[in-house]
Motif scaffolding. Structure first.
Motif, PDB file in Angstrom:
ATOM      1  N   LYS A   1      14.188   0.568 -26.901  1.00  0.00           N
ATOM      2  CA  LYS A   1      12.759   0.292 -26.751  1.00  0.00           C
ATOM      3  C   LYS A   1      11.873   1.468 -27.165  1.00  0.00           C
ATOM      4  O   LYS A   1      10.657   1.315 -27.256  1.00  0.00           O
TER       5      LYS A   1
ATOM      6  N   LEU B   1       9.711   0.671 -30.120  1.00  0.00           N
ATOM      7  CA  LEU B   1       8.667  -0.349 -30.074  1.00  0.00           C
ATOM      8  C   LEU B   1       7.305   0.257 -30.415  1.00  0.00           C
ATOM      9  O   LEU B   1       7.019   1.417 -30.083  1.00  0.00           O
TER      10      LEU B   1
ATOM     11  N   PRO C   1       3.661   1.153 -29.957  1.00  0.00           N
ATOM     12  CA  PRO C   1       2.810   1.280 -28.768  1.00  0.00           C
ATOM     13  C   PRO C   1       1.532   0.444 -28.830  1.00  0.00           C
ATOM     14  O   PRO C   1       1.010   0.031 -27.784  1.00  0.00           O
TER      15      PRO C   1
ATOM     16  N   LEU D   1       2.500  -2.928 -27.647  1.00  0.00           N
ATOM     17  CA  LEU D   1       2.873  -2.889 -26.243  1.00  0.00           C
ATOM     18  C   LEU D   1       1.650  -2.993 -25.334  1.00  0.00           C
ATOM     19  O   LEU D   1       1.719  -3.558 -24.239  1.00  0.00           O
TER      20      LEU D   1
ATOM     21  N   GLU E   1       6.395  -7.000 -27.626  1.00  0.00           N
ATOM     22  CA  GLU E   1       7.456  -6.074 -28.011  1.00  0.00           C
ATOM     23  C   GLU E   1       7.743  -6.234 -29.508  1.00  0.00           C
ATOM     24  O   GLU E   1       8.453  -7.148 -29.931  1.00  0.00           O
TER      25      GLU E   1
END
Length: 570
Positions: free
Chosen positions: A10, A13, A15, A18, A23
């Motif tokens: 993760k 991923l 940001p 997020l 995701e």
């Protein structure tokens, strides 16, 4: 490197996504994975470049031209990913024959790589369907049966994603019908994705190639291909707007905005609006732009984009092909197949467009005749000639008597005598015969003018090198074209006539000037049926063009008769 990366970690991923509870891996992470030969085997990701462009496109229609090894099939499968987790998702991917999809290596077989983690595949002789765990489904279909059966099988279905593998093999009217099925009431994206190889003899070539005039008086604009059939780099991935107003691929209004399309088709569109919808337009709830205009994007994928291939090895093998095949498979050129039947080519047409004026003091009019109102597909086409120079062009749609009056007025307008008026009198054009008794009435089926006597056995017979006068005109027209004996008023070429520029009519129809090589012996012109099958409609403009040769045959034949009569009197 590949052994130490946790591809699902993760920390990779993005940001920004997020923050919105999504995701999504960073582009840098995905790019690193797909460029690693070992890691690439563990993931499914589009190639950088054109595949990404196709999958991110929101156009109503996406035409994806994939050159050899570029991954067309993969894109057809991946394009459903954005909706595959919706319980309301429905998709269909078409191949020509029902068995094309399920054969080893066919798209249904390949789809197991892309959909195996999303559901189960049901396969039978008549039903190949993915049932996804989220509740949606995708079916593999075909279109090789009759049009009525095809329509019956699809009528009433709402399908948000429609893919067509080898779009160039699907007939235009089948393709056009798909738009009526491309709908849903669940907020999913509606899109048709057509994948294909370049095919210069298909309707798709005429759809994406050529020029269009969005506004009268403006210079013509290119669509996605240049005059030689190569993709225009600046147009790759560019969205254009269109409305199909007729039954044929050349009966389409194009524009760079929806408003440009509406301005061209406003009258036809307004006739299709019912009172209830009109009130919604008046209240600002909808518009002609939203009701009629579709968007289309064209993208070409190149072999070198596929990192899983040894591009250098693959390309050097393709480079061993013929020049036309190399241009198609490496450069994405839409090549019209070299056809020994076709008597003239684009070089001859270009010479015609740019030639010095082949004029004389003699004025003639040729016409290809068609009866009917504005709803009839084919127009009547009238050409004014000064010698072998095409000086003026007009098109007309009218009934029998109205068309006769129009022809009379056209002759009077240019001061052309009836004896210098030539029209096709083979079919419905014969209805003009009684009104224009002194004209040159060209019945394509009559004998050629090269009749000569020959001793065949014990009998003397009249023989000819041609099946009929049409074949003789074709041959003479091709010879004069290659000798640069024709010219045209260049201001006419980009004038809009019957929905598109005159030059586009000529470029589409010149392939009709062809010889039927299946017939041994005499020169025989390609049949009208074969021509219509090739270009999708009657070659009205090119028929009015080659009739100029019929005038020459009649004139020369009359001269010979006069000489023989004079000698007898002497």
């Amino acid at each position: 490197m590949s052994e130490t990366i946790d591809i699902l970690d993760k920390k990779y991923l993005d940001p920004v996504f997020l923050e919105y509870g999504m995701e999504v891996y960073t582009y840098e992470h995905v790019d690193r994975l797909r460029n690693d030969k070992e890691l690439r085997k563990k993931i499914i990701a589009p190639n950088a470049g054109s595949q990404e462009l196709v999958l991110a496109c929101d156009s109503d229609l996406m035409i994806h031209v994939g050159l050899r090894g570029s991954g067309k099939t993969a894109v057809l499968c991946m394009n459903s990913y954005q909706s595959i987790e919706s319980p309301a998702f429905t998709g269909m991917i078409f191949r020509r024959e029902i068995n094309d999809s399920k054969d080893t290596g066919g798209i249904a077989d390949v789809s197991k790589t892309f959909y195996g983690g999303f559901g189960t595949f049901l396969s039978s002789s008549q039903n190949m369907t993915w049932n996804f765990e989220a509740g949606g489904s995708l079916k593999f279909g075909y279109y090789s049966d009759g049009y009525d059966d095809f329509v019956t099988r699809l009528r009433g279905r709402g399908v948000s994603y429609i893919g067509v593998d080898e779009l160039t093999q699907m007939k235009f009217k089948y393709f056009r019908f798909l738009f009526s099925n491309n709908r849903n009431s669940h907020g999913l994206k509606n899109q048709i994705l057509g994948a294909c190889n370049p095919d210069g003899d298909s309707w798709v070539y005429r759809f994406i190639g050529g020029k269009y005039i969005a506004k009268n008086g403006e210079k013509p604009r290119d669509k996605w291909l240049d005059d030689e059939g190569y993709p225009i780099k600046e147009m790759d991935g560019v969205e254009l707007y269109f409305w199909i107003y007729g039954d044929r691929v050349d009966q389409i209004y194009w524009g760079t905005t929806k408003e440009e399309v509406v301005e061209q088709g406003r009258k036809e569109m307004e006739r299709l609006v019912d009172p209830i919808t009109q009130s919604r337009i008046d209240n600002g709830e909808t518009s002609l732009e939203e009701m009629f205009v579709l968007s289309c994007t064209f993208v070409t994928s190149y072999t070198a984009e596929n990192k899983s291939l040894d591009a250098d090895d693959y390309l050097k093998r393709i480079a061993a092909l013929s020049p036309d095949e190399r241009a198609r498979d490496l450069g994405g050129r839409w090549v019209r197949r070299s056809n020994s039947d076709t008597l003239i080519d684009m070089d001859d047409m270009d010479n015609f467009y740019n030639n010095s004026h082949q004029t004389s003091n003699e004025l003639y009019v040729t016409a290809d005749i068609s009866y009917g109102d504005k709803k009839v597909s084919d127009p009547s086409v009238f050409f004014l000639w000064r010698g072998f120079h095409l000086e003026a062009v007009e098109v007309c749609r009218a009934g029998n008597e109205t068309l006769k009056l129009y022809a009379e007025q056209y002759l009077q307008k240019w001061g052309v005598g009836e004896e210098n008026f030539c029209f096709d009198a083979t079919g419905i054009g014969s209805g003009m015969n009684e009104r224009f008794t002194n004209s040159m009435q060209c019945d394509y089926r009559t004998k050629a003018f090269d009749q000569r006597e020959a001793q065949i056995g014990k009998v003397k017979q009249q023989i000819s090198s041609y099946e009929n006068v049409k074949a003789q005109c074709y041959d003479n027209f091709a010879n004069r074209m290659k000798a640069k004996g024709y010219s045209v008023n260049q201001s006419l070429l980009y004038s809009k006539m019957d929905g598109k520029a005159l030059v586009d009519h000529f470029n589409e129809e010149y392939v009709a000037i062809a010889r039927d090589r299946q017939k041994d012996g005499k020169f025989q012109a390609l049949s009208k049926r074969e021509v219509v099958y090739s270009i999708g409609h009657s070659p009205n403009f090119i028929d009015a063009l080659w009739q100029r040769e019929y005038i020459e045959l009649v004139k020369n034949n009359n001269k010979r008769k006069a000489k023989r009569t004079g000698a007898w009197l002497l």
